[in-house]
Motif scaffolding. Structure first.
Motif, PDB file in Angstrom:
ATOM      1  N   ASP A  68      33.465  45.704  34.084  1.00  0.00           N
ATOM      2  CA  ASP A  68      34.471  45.477  33.041  1.00  0.00           C
ATOM      3  C   ASP A  68      35.431  44.364  33.446  1.00  0.00           C
ATOM      4  O   ASP A  68      36.634  44.427  33.178  1.00  0.00           O
ATOM      5  CB  ASP A  68      35.238  46.776  32.742  1.00  0.00           C
ATOM      6  CG  ASP A  68      35.974  46.722  31.405  1.00  0.00           C
ATOM      7  OD1 ASP A  68      35.584  45.907  30.546  1.00  0.00           O
ATOM      8  OD2 ASP A  68      36.942  47.487  31.228  1.00  0.00           O
ATOM      9  N   ASN A  69      34.871  43.345  34.104  1.00  0.00           N
ATOM     10  CA  ASN A  69      35.683  42.219  34.569  1.00  0.00           C
ATOM     11  C   ASN A  69      35.408  41.030  33.649  1.00  0.00           C
ATOM     12  O   ASN A  69      34.438  40.292  33.831  1.00  0.00           O
ATOM     13  CB  ASN A  69      35.329  41.883  36.022  1.00  0.00           C
ATOM     14  CG  ASN A  69      36.314  40.911  36.645  1.00  0.00           C
ATOM     15  OD1 ASN A  69      36.684  39.918  36.035  1.00  0.00           O
ATOM     16  ND2 ASN A  69      36.732  41.195  37.865  1.00  0.00           N
ATOM     17  N   ALA A  70      36.260  40.866  32.654  1.00  0.00           N
ATOM     18  CA  ALA A  70      36.018  39.859  31.621  1.00  0.00           C
ATOM     19  C   ALA A  70      35.986  38.448  32.192  1.00  0.00           C
ATOM     20  O   ALA A  70      35.141  37.630  31.807  1.00  0.00           O
ATOM     21  CB  ALA A  70      37.083  39.972  30.534  1.00  0.00           C
ATOM     22  N   VAL A 144      39.111  39.517  42.465  1.00  0.00           N
ATOM     23  CA  VAL A 144      39.757  38.950  41.281  1.00  0.00           C
ATOM     24  C   VAL A 144      40.776  39.935  40.708  1.00  0.00           C
ATOM     25  O   VAL A 144      41.932  39.577  40.450  1.00  0.00           O
ATOM     26  CB  VAL A 144      38.706  38.565  40.219  1.00  0.00           C
ATOM     27  CG1 VAL A 144      39.379  38.185  38.901  1.00  0.00           C
ATOM     28  CG2 VAL A 144      37.843  37.409  40.718  1.00  0.00           C
ATOM     29  N   VAL A 145      40.371  41.183  40.518  1.00  0.00           N
ATOM     30  CA  VAL A 145      41.279  42.178  39.940  1.00  0.00           C
ATOM     31  C   VAL A 145      42.482  42.399  40.854  1.00  0.00           C
ATOM     32  O   VAL A 145      43.631  42.455  40.394  1.00  0.00           O
ATOM     33  CB  VAL A 145      40.541  43.505  39.689  1.00  0.00           C
ATOM     34  CG1 VAL A 145      41.527  44.603  39.286  1.00  0.00           C
ATOM     35  CG2 VAL A 145      39.489  43.328  38.604  1.00  0.00           C
ATOM     36  N   GLY A 146      42.226  42.527  42.144  1.00  0.00           N
ATOM     37  CA  GLY A 146      43.331  42.758  43.070  1.00  0.00           C
ATOM     38  C   GLY A 146      44.316  41.607  43.096  1.00  0.00           C
ATOM     39  O   GLY A 146      45.537  41.811  43.028  1.00  0.00           O
ATOM     40  N   ALA A 323      37.610  48.872  38.346  1.00  0.00           N
ATOM     41  CA  ALA A 323      38.834  49.016  39.133  1.00  0.00           C
ATOM     42  C   ALA A 323      39.981  49.487  38.246  1.00  0.00           C
ATOM     43  O   ALA A 323      40.085  49.100  37.080  1.00  0.00           O
ATOM     44  CB  ALA A 323      39.181  47.689  39.791  1.00  0.00           C
ATOM     45  N   GLN A 324      40.852  50.320  38.804  1.00  0.00           N
ATOM     46  CA  GLN A 324      41.956  50.912  38.042  1.00  0.00           C
ATOM     47  C   GLN A 324      43.325  50.521  38.576  1.00  0.00           C
ATOM     48  O   GLN A 324      44.340  51.072  38.169  1.00  0.00           O
ATOM     49  CB  GLN A 324      41.817  52.445  38.051  1.00  0.00           C
ATOM     50  CG  GLN A 324      40.548  52.946  37.394  1.00  0.00           C
ATOM     51  CD  GLN A 324      40.423  54.461  37.445  1.00  0.00           C
ATOM     52  OE1 GLN A 324      41.397  55.170  37.684  1.00  0.00           O
ATOM     53  NE2 GLN A 324      39.222  54.956  37.229  1.00  0.00           N
ATOM     54  N   VAL A 325      43.370  49.574  39.481  1.00  0.00           N
ATOM     55  CA  VAL A 325      44.630  49.192  40.098  1.00  0.00           C
ATOM     56  C   VAL A 325      45.504  48.437  39.098  1.00  0.00           C
ATOM     57  O   VAL A 325      44.998  47.791  38.168  1.00  0.00           O
ATOM     58  CB  VAL A 325      44.349  48.336  41.356  1.00  0.00           C
ATOM     59  CG1 VAL A 325      43.863  46.949  40.988  1.00  0.00           C
ATOM     60  CG2 VAL A 325      45.554  48.276  42.264  1.00  0.00           C
TER      61      VAL A 325
END
Length: 371
Positions: A68-70, A144-146, A323-325
């Protein structure tokens, strides 16, 4: 068609060149360089075996979507646009099943799954490269999310979800009938591959020197990953650039993060190595063992001191799929005394074990050595 080498992570996380985060990444230059180097080996070098560049970009795009990383999915879709869409045959069907298993639930992997890949026409070298690709994109996604949590690219949404300990293997024997660990431990375990490690004699003298440089000529794991030696070299240098550096987050807490990820994913082997290091370096054996003892579905941060609660919670949320961070977790880290450099170290340590766990869990299994 190839694209010029850039710092893809900085691009996707929208890191401003003059920001504190950019400065922190410059301090960790080796990790930044070899993360990009790993991408270059996977996606820029002329491929060997059956994994064409088109297939690699297709699978990477699919894995990014599973996370789910656009931003990452859009990036790989853009690279894929240079190639014709791969035909959906049995080989690709099995490769995508393997990719989804590695991404969503790596602890569910079995030797039979690797046999299915072999039956579909994938060589052992192909299987290693495919597994590395999926695990690498899992690493990229969490980077990337972090890092987005430290830039304006992050959504400002509070997250109260508690990412809990995952399930793990509890069967008493390995597939080769060795005694298997059935609980998390700080003891020293062995690990055996489900497909053959490359014999040392099959490596050239120059290739053997690469393995020897990292001290792993006798390691089945390294000789298995050595089926794609250029990637193994970049991956190992990324590891060293993340964990073996001074300043920033104490090494003990980087090892703690690796242990947390391994609890989320159910990787007993990885946890055994890194929990032991966390205990040795932090001198907090009881706290580390408390983390290892958390049952499936249990809160990983329960009973820890406030600083470790913040670190464990962040690492666990970043390790979830997707990821939920959130940036609020970063606020908790700063309140616990972590600065930007330390938070970068935590993000990179956590993300790297999204890569490591997925290889350990899907290419082999741990056992208790006989003495």
């Amino acid at each position: 068609m190839t694209h010029p080498t850039v710092d893809i992570i900085a691009q996707l996380a929208q890191i401003a060149p003059d920001s504190a985060l950019a400065q922190a990444r410059a301090v960790r230059e080796a990790a930044t360089r070899h993360t990009q180097g790993s991408y270059d080996v996977l996606f820029s070098h002329p491929p060997q075996g059956n994994l064409s560049l088109a297939l690699r970009f297709f699978i990477a795009s699919h894995v990014s979507t599973l996370h789910d990383n656009a931003a990452l999915a859009q990036f790989y879709a853009g690279r894929l646009a240079d190639f014709p869409t791969p035909a959906r045959d049995e080989a690709l069907t099995q490769a995508l099943a393997h990719a989804e298993r590695l991404t969503r639930h790596p602890v569910a992997a079995t030797p039979a799954h690797l046999h299915e890949l072999q039956q579909a026409g994938w060589s052992d070298d192909d299987i290693v490269t495919l597994s590395q690709l999926v695990a690498f994109v899992s690493f990229q996604s969490r980077l990337v999310v972090g890092l987005q949590q430290l830039t304006t690219a992050a959504p400002l949404v509070a997250n109260t979800a508690d990412v809990t300990a995952g399930h793990w293997h509890t069967q008493p024997l390995t597939h080769s009938n060795k005694t298997a660990p059935t609980a998390f431990t700080q003891g020293e375990l062995g690990w055996e591959p489900w497909i053959a490690a490359k014999p040392l004699a099959a490596f050239s003298e120059e290739e053997q020197a690469v393995l020897a440089r990292f001290g792993h000529t006798e390691s089945d794991y390294f000789r298995l990953l050595g089926r794609n030696l250029p990637l193994l070299e970049q991956r190992t240098l990324t590891d060293k650039g993340i964990f073996y550096t001074s300043g920033g987050l104490p090494r003990s807490e980087r090892e703690l993060a690796a242990t947390v990820v391994s609890k989320v994913n159910g990787c007993i082997y990885c946890a055994s190595v890194h929990a032991r290091k966390a205990s040795q370096l932090s001198k907090q054996d009881d706290a580390v063992q408390r983390l290892l003892n958390v049952p499936p579905g249990g809160s990983l941060a329960a009973g820890q001191d406030p600083r470790w609660q913040a670190i464990i919670t962040f690492a666990a949320r970043l390790s979830a799929t997707p990821a939920q961070v959130s940036s609020h977790d970063v606020d908790s880290l700063r309140a616990a005394g972590l600065d930007t450099q330390a938070i970068l170290d935590l993000i990179q340590s956590t993300a790297f074990f999204a890569w490591a766990n997925r290889l350990m869990l899907t290419l082999g299994e741990p056992f208790w050595p006989s003495h």
